[in-house]
Design a protein around this motif. Sequence first.
Motif, short mmCIF file in Angstrom:
data_model
loop_
_atom_site.label_atom_id
_atom_site.label_comp_id
_atom_site.label_asym_id
_atom_site.label_seq_id
_atom_site.Cartn_x
_atom_site.Cartn_y
_atom_site.Cartn_z
N LYS A 34 3.80 -89.10 -6.27
CA LYS A 34 3.37 -89.71 -7.52
C LYS A 34 1.86 -89.62 -7.62
O LYS A 34 1.14 -89.94 -6.67
N GLU A 35 1.37 -89.16 -8.78
CA GLU A 35 -0.07 -89.10 -9.05
C GLU A 35 -0.35 -89.85 -10.34
O GLU A 35 0.31 -89.62 -11.35
N SER A 37 -3.14 -90.78 -13.32
CA SER A 37 -4.41 -90.30 -13.88
C SER A 37 -4.69 -90.99 -15.21
O SER A 37 -3.77 -91.32 -15.97
N THR A 45 -1.45 -91.51 -17.53
CA THR A 45 -0.25 -90.73 -17.27
C THR A 45 0.11 -90.79 -15.79
O THR A 45 -0.72 -91.08 -14.93
N ARG A 47 2.20 -88.42 -12.97
CA ARG A 47 2.84 -87.14 -12.66
C ARG A 47 3.75 -87.37 -11.46
O ARG A 47 3.28 -87.74 -10.39
N LYS A 49 6.80 -86.03 -8.82
CA LYS A 49 7.44 -84.88 -8.19
C LYS A 49 8.79 -85.35 -7.70
O LYS A 49 8.88 -86.27 -6.88
N ARG A 60 8.34 -81.07 -11.15
CA ARG A 60 7.22 -81.95 -11.50
C ARG A 60 7.30 -82.27 -12.99
O ARG A 60 7.52 -81.39 -13.80
N GLU A 61 7.13 -83.55 -13.30
CA GLU A 61 7.15 -84.00 -14.70
C GLU A 61 6.00 -84.98 -14.92
O GLU A 61 5.65 -85.73 -14.02
N THR A 62 5.45 -84.95 -16.12
CA THR A 62 4.36 -85.86 -16.48
C THR A 62 4.87 -86.85 -17.53
O THR A 62 5.53 -86.46 -18.49
#
Length: 140
Positions: A34-35, A37, A45, A47, A49, A60-62
Amino acid sequence: MAIIPKIVPMIKTGGVKKGMYLAWRGEPVLVVDKEFSHFGRGAATVRLKFKNLKRGNVVRETFKTDDLVEEISIESQMAQFLYKKDNNFVFMNPRTYEQYEISAEIIGKNKNSIKEKKEYQLVFYRGEAIGINLPKKISL
């Protein structure tokens, strides 16, 4: 007779954590990474995985942090590895003698670590075996 709607546990993607199980596009997935931003005045948002637990592929989805996703519950039980059949690994529950097949794609790079007559923890979703949890240490 009134129909009672099924309550689906939905959570915001901002609250998703690594290791959670979700339903994404109708299939069970494991959150691998998980990212977070946030750029300037725009919306934050996330992102994510995912590892698809039925097919083994990684996606990967945003998302916006307030988008909703369905959290799912999975079950696990111990099963003994019996043999390999075509591209599937066959396991058996030692108490009920029920057999389960898991494809080599789902097991992935760990398929050479699985030994006959050893017990492993299988992962189930809606009664179907969809994965395996291997021990952290494997004795040869």
